[in-house]
Design an enzyme around this catalytic site. Structure first.
Site, PDB file in Angstrom:
ATOM      1  N   ILE A  97       0.814  -1.220   0.000  1.00  0.00           N
ATOM      2  CA  ILE A  97       0.000   0.000   0.000  1.00  0.00           C
ATOM      3  C   ILE A  97       0.844   1.265   0.000  1.00  0.00           C
ATOM      4  O   ILE A  97       0.304   2.374   0.012  1.00  0.00           O
ATOM      5  CB  ILE A  97      -0.962   0.018   1.204  1.00  0.00           C
ATOM      6  CG1 ILE A  97      -0.193  -0.128   2.523  1.00  0.00           C
ATOM      7  CG2 ILE A  97      -2.026  -1.052   1.069  1.00  0.00           C
ATOM      8  CD1 ILE A  97      -1.071  -0.060   3.764  1.00  0.00           C
ATOM      9  N   GLY A  98       2.167   1.115  -0.024  1.00  0.00           N
ATOM     10  CA  GLY A  98       3.007   2.301  -0.064  1.00  0.00           C
ATOM     11  C   GLY A  98       4.476   1.953  -0.006  1.00  0.00           C
ATOM     12  O   GLY A  98       4.861   0.862   0.420  1.00  0.00           O
ATOM     13  N   ALA A 135      11.536   1.978   3.405  1.00  0.00           N
ATOM     14  CA  ALA A 135      10.665   0.860   3.779  1.00  0.00           C
ATOM     15  C   ALA A 135       9.535   0.702   2.773  1.00  0.00           C
ATOM     16  O   ALA A 135       9.234   1.612   1.993  1.00  0.00           O
ATOM     17  CB  ALA A 135      10.093   1.088   5.180  1.00  0.00           C
ATOM     18  N   CYS A 190       5.352  -0.692   2.672  1.00  0.00           N
ATOM     19  CA  CYS A 190       4.212  -0.853   3.571  1.00  0.00           C
ATOM     20  C   CYS A 190       3.211  -1.824   2.958  1.00  0.00           C
ATOM     21  O   CYS A 190       2.853  -1.704   1.781  1.00  0.00           O
ATOM     22  CB  CYS A 190       3.555   0.503   3.805  1.00  0.00           C
ATOM     23  SG  CYS A 190       3.043   0.753   5.492  1.00  0.00           S
ATOM     24  N   LYS A 216       4.928  -1.874   8.242  1.00  0.00           N
ATOM     25  CA  LYS A 216       6.085  -1.177   7.669  1.00  0.00           C
ATOM     26  C   LYS A 216       7.254  -2.151   7.710  1.00  0.00           C
ATOM     27  O   LYS A 216       7.661  -2.593   8.784  1.00  0.00           O
ATOM     28  CB  LYS A 216       6.391   0.087   8.470  1.00  0.00           C
ATOM     29  CG  LYS A 216       7.538   0.914   7.926  1.00  0.00           C
ATOM     30  CD  LYS A 216       7.695   2.209   8.727  1.00  0.00           C
ATOM     31  CE  LYS A 216       8.839   3.064   8.204  1.00  0.00           C
ATOM     32  NZ  LYS A 216       8.966   4.335   8.976  1.00  0.00           N
ATOM     33  N   ASP A 244      10.062  16.149  10.754  1.00  0.00           N
ATOM     34  CA  ASP A 244       9.781  15.782   9.362  1.00  0.00           C
ATOM     35  C   ASP A 244       8.284  15.868   9.082  1.00  0.00           C
ATOM     36  O   ASP A 244       7.709  15.001   8.425  1.00  0.00           O
ATOM     37  CB  ASP A 244      10.305  14.375   9.064  1.00  0.00           C
ATOM     38  CG  ASP A 244      10.467  14.125   7.561  1.00  0.00           C
ATOM     39  OD1 ASP A 244      10.542  15.111   6.796  1.00  0.00           O
ATOM     40  OD2 ASP A 244      10.511  12.952   7.157  1.00  0.00           O
TER      41      ASP A 244
END
Length: 683
Positions: free
Chosen positions: A47-48, A53, A55, A69, A163
């Protein structure tokens, strides 16, 4: 643009091209296993993907859906990168706030490290902005309120995110903000400490990080980033954006940005952004001052964001009453813990000092990074979790299912398995006598009730009898408890609650799904589970409580505003709070004297717990370690709810066989009730 740790600004200008660390992470196995907790996860789609990393969507063996993650161990080439990951994990583990991504679990196998996190179904603000191009001011007002609430919580725990950007601000299925990715976060030893590392994402980096590295930076860098985020949401891109990183830094140094003339943006929004994007960090406003800015007190204020925002610009009402605006503003501010006097989230364990022990073989994570107990926050957004049963719940089940039925075997199981609870020093030290105490209570009632008044008399009797029965059960005087019939009716208890007593009162949901609010003006409003009946109760000091029952469609004008507020409480608890117990079907208790609903009549905070008393005499103690004890109205039965949300019923007469942990809690409950009864006599 990915987050980077930068030694000097110029190093980010011409980075060497190399493979992303996330590319080193191959798709993990379909079945993942946390060996320590014996929890299995099924891996689904990706999903990402970020710089370090990937996900994946995962489902645990209880059916809960999370985001995993995944960090490849091959990407952790040296001690510095390992320590950076440890720092991210420990800081994130210490966070528990409704607008911060929930940290669920952490484990490793021979190839990867897995961080199991709360799933944010509606992805990030970056993806939202790509679809929408620009957001409306009511949307930004709502989102910024939640962002600021999360920052206030972090800063109170001396954590700087460093961040904060659109890609790290997620939305859950209810469109609530969830801030994630603590990879660059810094934990300060005290409020005066300054950090020297140059790090961040170019478009969002505060000038003091880039150009004042000798003096260092602190919490104010997050406020600069919040200003960049607010600008980007309203305008459609960050204020200093450019294709060249060198140009971005030049613009930041000169504080060179403008508001496009073709974008409709209010003067209040411009003023707030300008105050956040102030070069001197010492004159940026505090978080509570920001929320007090005129931007948050003009225009339209939503209490929730509809799913319509995910694909198109919502149409907001052209006008809003002052009371509606203020109610929604207070509701969102209180829920996020922002604004003077507000706080949200749970004080979890502070981040541990990082361990630098040598790591054997392929193992990377220290054992302290896999907590054995996951503490559920009081206010939690996202799917309800059903973790592995705790030692307490396992022991209680073992006691109830004991095959030989002997008290001795149950004592052994409960005492060996339970964790210890240490109550405060007892204020009641006398030995409890047997059955004569209840009889003497009745004999002395007439003379002592004159001290407590008419309305308090029934409550005083209830409190005293409950305290005495607990004491007798603990001293094994079980014959004193057998003169009354055992409870045959189901016991209701509070499954969710939220405290807005600084503005309105305390809202709660009972196990029969009815919802109520105990208002600050000593009134209660109740809403039946089917939303067809409304009950309004006054709490006079010296006379009997008189409830007024109405069909939901025919509520009098005088209490409609309270009903609207109750609906806000109901909606918030339904979307954001986990129940105190896993989903079960509860039989509604029969009321032999009236058709009225049960409601919370009293609540009391102590150092160890919060106490609730329902209108039929049920007592509930929610301890700070998230274990709960409910005592039936006749004090014949108790219900124990452990922090893993498992429910066990036990007869009070067996208290002498309970674990030391549970007995200590009952002693504390008895002492609290005795103290309360004494105060009623002298008040």
């Amino acid at each position: 643009m990915a987050s980077v740790a930068i030694k000097e600004p110029k190093t980010a200008i011409t980075p060497k091209k190399k493979s992303k660390a996330s590319r080193l992470c191959f798709t993990p196995p379909t079945n993942l296993h946390n060996n320590k907790k014996n929890i299995f996860y099924t891996r689904y789609d990706c999903i990402g993907e970020g710089g370090f990393a990937r996900c994946f969507r995962v489902k645990d063996n209880y059916g809960n859906i999370y985001a995993a993650k995944v960090i490849a161990k091959r990407s952790l080439q040296n001690d510095k990168t390992k320590l950076k990951l440890f720092g991210e994990i420990k800081v994130h583990q210490s966070m528990s706030h409704p607008n911060i991504v929930g940290f669920i679990d952490c484990f490793e196998d021979s190839t990867n490290i897995y961080l199991i996190l709360e799933l944010c179904e509606h992805k990030s603000l970056m993806e939202l902005l790509r679809k929408r191009k620009q957001l409306t001011e009511p949307e930004v007002r709502y989102l910024m309120m939640q962002i600021l609430g999360a920052l206030k919580y972090m800063h109170k725990k001396r954590v700087i995110h460093r961040d904060l950007k659109l890609g790290n601000i997620m939305l859950d299925e209810s469109n609530n903000v969830k801030i994630g990715d603590f990879g660059l976060a810094a934990l300060l030893m005290d409020d005066e400490e300054r950090k020297m590392t140059i790090c961040g994402t170019p478009n969002y980096i505060a000038p003091e990080i880039l150009f004042n590295s000798k003096e260092g930076h602190s919490f104010e860098v997050d406020l600069w980033s919040a200003g960049v985020v607010m600008y980007a949401l309203l305008i459609g891109k960050p204020p200093f954006q450019d294709k060249e990183v060198k140009t971005i830094y030049r613009k930041i140094k000169a504080n060179s940005y403008s508001f496009p003339s073709n974008v409709d943006i209010s003067a209040e929004a411009k003023d707030l952004i300008s105050s956040l994007l102030t070069h001197d960090p010492s004159i940026r406003p505090s978080i509570d001052d920001i929320v007090d800015h005129e931007f948050f007190h003009t225009g339209y204020m939503a209490s929730t964001l509809p799913d319509e925002i995910l694909h198109s610009m919502p149409i907001w009402p052209s006008s809003q009453s002052k009371s509606s605006f203020q109610r929604n503003l207070d509701f969102v501010a209180s829920a996020s813990g922002v604004g003077f006097g507000n706080s949200a989230g749970v004080e979890k364990n502070k981040p541990y000092a990082l361990r630098t022990d040598e790591v054997d073989n392929d193992r990377i994570l220290p054992s302290v990074l896999s907590p054995r107990d996951r503490v559920n926050p009081v206010m939690k957004i996202g799917p309800e979790t059903k973790p592995v049963p705790s030692k307490l719940s396992t022991a209680l089940h073992a006691a109830r299912k004991s095959t030989d039925g002997s008290l001795g075997s149950r004592v052994k199981v409960l005492r060996e398995e339970s964790q210890s609870f240490v109550p405060t020093k007892s204020a009641v030290t006398e030995q409890v006598e047997p059955i004569q105490l209840i009889r003497s209570l009745s004999a002395n009632t007439v003379s002592r009730l004159s001290k407590v008044g008419n309305m308090k008399s029934d409550i005083w009797i209830s409190v005293k009898k409950t305290a005495l029965k607990i004491g007798m059960a603990l001293e094994a005087h079980t014959h004193a408890l057998t003169s009354e019939d055992a409870d045959s009716e189901p016991v209701l208890f509070i499954t969710k609650w939220v405290d807005y007593s600084n503005k309105y009162g305390l809202g709660y949901q009972l196990s029969d799904e009815s919802v109520g609010v105990h208002f600050n003006d000593d009134t209660s409003l109740l809403f039946s589970a089917d939303e067809e009946v409304v009950e309004y109760a006054l709490h006079p000091k010296d006379t009997e409580i008189k409830p007024y029952i109405y069909p939901a469609s025919k509520v009098p004008e005088s209490i409609r505003s309270k009903l609207q507020l109750l609906k806000h409480f109901k909606s918030y608890m339904g979307q954001n709070l986990s129940k105190a117990v896993q989903d079960e079907s509860f039989e509604k208790p029969k009321n032999s004297t009236s058709n009225t609903m049960l409601f919370m009549q009293h609540y009391l905070r102590t150092r160890q717990a919060i106490m609730f008393r329902l209108s039929n005499g049920i007592f509930q103690f929610n301890f700070l370690d998230h274990r709960k004890v409910v005592i039936s109205s006749t004090a014949r039965k108790i219900i124990v709810l452990d922090k893993e949300r498992e429910r066990v019923e036990l007869p009070l007469q067996e208290a002498s066989a309970f674990s030391e942990d549970l007995r200590s809690r009952l002693k504390y409950i008895r002492e609290t009730l005795e103290s309360w009864a004494s105060k009623m006599e002298v008040s």
